[in-house]
Design a protein around this motif. Structure first.
Motif, PDB file in Angstrom:
ATOM      1  N   PHE A  54     -54.547  14.917  28.397  1.00 52.85           N
ATOM      2  CA  PHE A  54     -54.842  14.947  26.967  1.00 52.85           C
ATOM      3  C   PHE A  54     -56.202  14.303  26.756  1.00 52.85           C
ATOM      4  O   PHE A  54     -56.601  13.412  27.492  1.00 52.85           O
ATOM      5  CB  PHE A  54     -53.758  14.240  26.144  1.00 52.85           C
ATOM      6  CG  PHE A  54     -53.579  12.785  26.485  1.00 52.85           C
ATOM      7  CD1 PHE A  54     -54.225  11.807  25.753  1.00 52.85           C
ATOM      8  CD2 PHE A  54     -52.765  12.392  27.544  1.00 52.85           C
ATOM      9  CE1 PHE A  54     -54.075  10.456  26.058  1.00 52.85           C
ATOM     10  CE2 PHE A  54     -52.607  11.054  27.863  1.00 52.85           C
ATOM     11  CZ  PHE A  54     -53.263  10.086  27.114  1.00 52.85           C
ATOM     12  N   ILE A  72     -58.780  14.427  20.222  1.00 55.02           N
ATOM     13  CA  ILE A  72     -57.704  14.097  19.287  1.00 55.02           C
ATOM     14  C   ILE A  72     -58.239  13.281  18.118  1.00 55.02           C
ATOM     15  O   ILE A  72     -57.953  13.576  16.948  1.00 55.02           O
ATOM     16  CB  ILE A  72     -56.576  13.326  20.014  1.00 55.02           C
ATOM     17  CG1 ILE A  72     -55.857  14.255  20.999  1.00 55.02           C
ATOM     18  CG2 ILE A  72     -55.581  12.764  19.000  1.00 55.02           C
ATOM     19  CD1 ILE A  72     -54.866  13.552  21.898  1.00 55.02           C
ATOM     20  N   ALA A 127     -57.210  20.354  19.402  1.00 56.94           N
ATOM     21  CA  ALA A 127     -57.600  19.308  20.349  1.00 56.94           C
ATOM     22  C   ALA A 127     -56.827  19.448  21.661  1.00 56.94           C
ATOM     23  O   ALA A 127     -56.796  18.536  22.472  1.00 56.94           O
ATOM     24  CB  ALA A 127     -57.351  17.932  19.740  1.00 56.94           C
ATOM     25  N   SER A 128     -56.228  20.609  21.857  1.00 55.21           N
ATOM     26  CA  SER A 128     -55.384  20.809  23.032  1.00 55.21           C
ATOM     27  C   SER A 128     -56.210  20.983  24.300  1.00 55.21           C
ATOM     28  O   SER A 128     -57.220  21.690  24.312  1.00 55.21           O
ATOM     29  CB  SER A 128     -54.498  22.038  22.845  1.00 55.21           C
ATOM     30  OG  SER A 128     -53.585  21.846  21.787  1.00 55.21           O
ATOM     31  N   LYS A 141     -45.666  17.876  19.355  1.00 61.91           N
ATOM     32  CA  LYS A 141     -46.987  17.544  19.875  1.00 61.91           C
ATOM     33  C   LYS A 141     -46.925  16.348  20.823  1.00 61.91           C
ATOM     34  O   LYS A 141     -47.566  16.344  21.881  1.00 61.91           O
ATOM     35  CB  LYS A 141     -47.938  17.243  18.714  1.00 61.91           C
ATOM     36  CG  LYS A 141     -49.408  17.321  19.092  1.00 61.91           C
ATOM     37  CD  LYS A 141     -49.794  18.753  19.446  1.00 61.91           C
ATOM     38  CE  LYS A 141     -51.278  18.871  19.765  1.00 61.91           C
ATOM     39  NZ  LYS A 141     -51.640  20.248  20.146  1.00 61.91           N
ATOM     40  N   ILE A 192     -47.877  16.339  24.831  1.00 61.00           N
ATOM     41  CA  ILE A 192     -48.856  15.443  25.445  1.00 61.00           C
ATOM     42  C   ILE A 192     -48.251  14.718  26.645  1.00 61.00           C
ATOM     43  O   ILE A 192     -48.879  14.600  27.704  1.00 61.00           O
ATOM     44  CB  ILE A 192     -49.381  14.434  24.404  1.00 61.00           C
ATOM     45  CG1 ILE A 192     -50.291  15.149  23.388  1.00 61.00           C
ATOM     46  CG2 ILE A 192     -50.137  13.293  25.088  1.00 61.00           C
ATOM     47  CD1 ILE A 192     -50.720  14.275  22.229  1.00 61.00           C
TER      48      ILE A 192
END
Length: 205
Positions: free
Chosen positions: A56, A61, A77-78, A99, A103
């Motif tokens: 991540f 993010i 933001a993946s 989500k 992560i």
């Protein structure tokens, strides 16, 4: 938190089973210069800090949160790991628990897969459009196989369809989006090829 942990345990078990299958599948793909280049195009377009995070991207993010709060702008933001988890678990709900779970699962991938394997598995099973599931089908659209030479334009066109999957019926609007995305990806690839992001593999693997 109990709900998230329960979902994580179930998803982790399913993820491990799928990864074992997909890891065997990519063993049949010849890691030619073209496939390596396609991986670089993927990294450049979708996650240029790919080699510098653990599944991540905290920078992406925080930027997405800032833009949402200040500008009310939705921004992805993946990472490639997160996108792979999404495909393998088939979970696309827009909620916080999903989500967080995504992560955590993305972070766990580093224990069993190399970065190259993560990128290759994602390319191999990704959805590129109607009847274009997986690397073989999208390359076949261009009359190619994984072992063939793939030029920059086709690499960019393939990766562009990750964001804008090609519809079953011709859509001028979607084709325009794919064309613009393709052009932007070629720009990003040229930009990133001259710095540390795409050269990390050669130096550290």
């Amino acid at each position: 938190m109990k709900k998230i942990f329960k979902e994580y345990k179930v998803d982790k078990k399913n993820l491990v089973n799928r990864l074992n299958i997909e890891k065997n599948n990519i063993d049949t793909i010849e890691l030619s210069d073209s496939i390596e280049k396609l991986i670089c195009f993927l990294i450049s377009a979708e996650d240029h800090r790919f080699y510098y995070h653990f599944g991540f991207d905290i920078i992406a993010i925080l930027r997405a949160v800032k833009n949402r709060i200040i500008w009310n702008k939705f921004e992805g933001a993946s990472t490639i790991e997160q996108q792979l988890v999404r495909v393998l678990t088939n979970k696309y709900e827009r909620n916080l628990s999903r989500k967080i779970n995504e992560i955590i699962l993305a972070y766990s991938l580093k224990k069993t897969l190399t970065k190259r394997e993560i990128a290759l598995i994602y390319l191999n099973i990704a959805y590129y459009g109607s009847n274009l599931e997986g690397l073989n089908k999208i390359l076949n659209k261009f009359g190619l196989k994984p072992e063939n030479e793939i030029n920059d334009q086709i690499c960019a066109e393939v990766v562009a369809r990750l964001k804008y999957p090609e519809p079953a019926k011709n859509s001028s609007h979607k084709l325009i989006l794919i064309k613009k995305r393709t052009s932007h990806i070629r720009f990003l690839y040229k930009k990133h090829s001259s710095n540390k992001y795409l050269n990390y593999y050669d130096k550290h693997n």
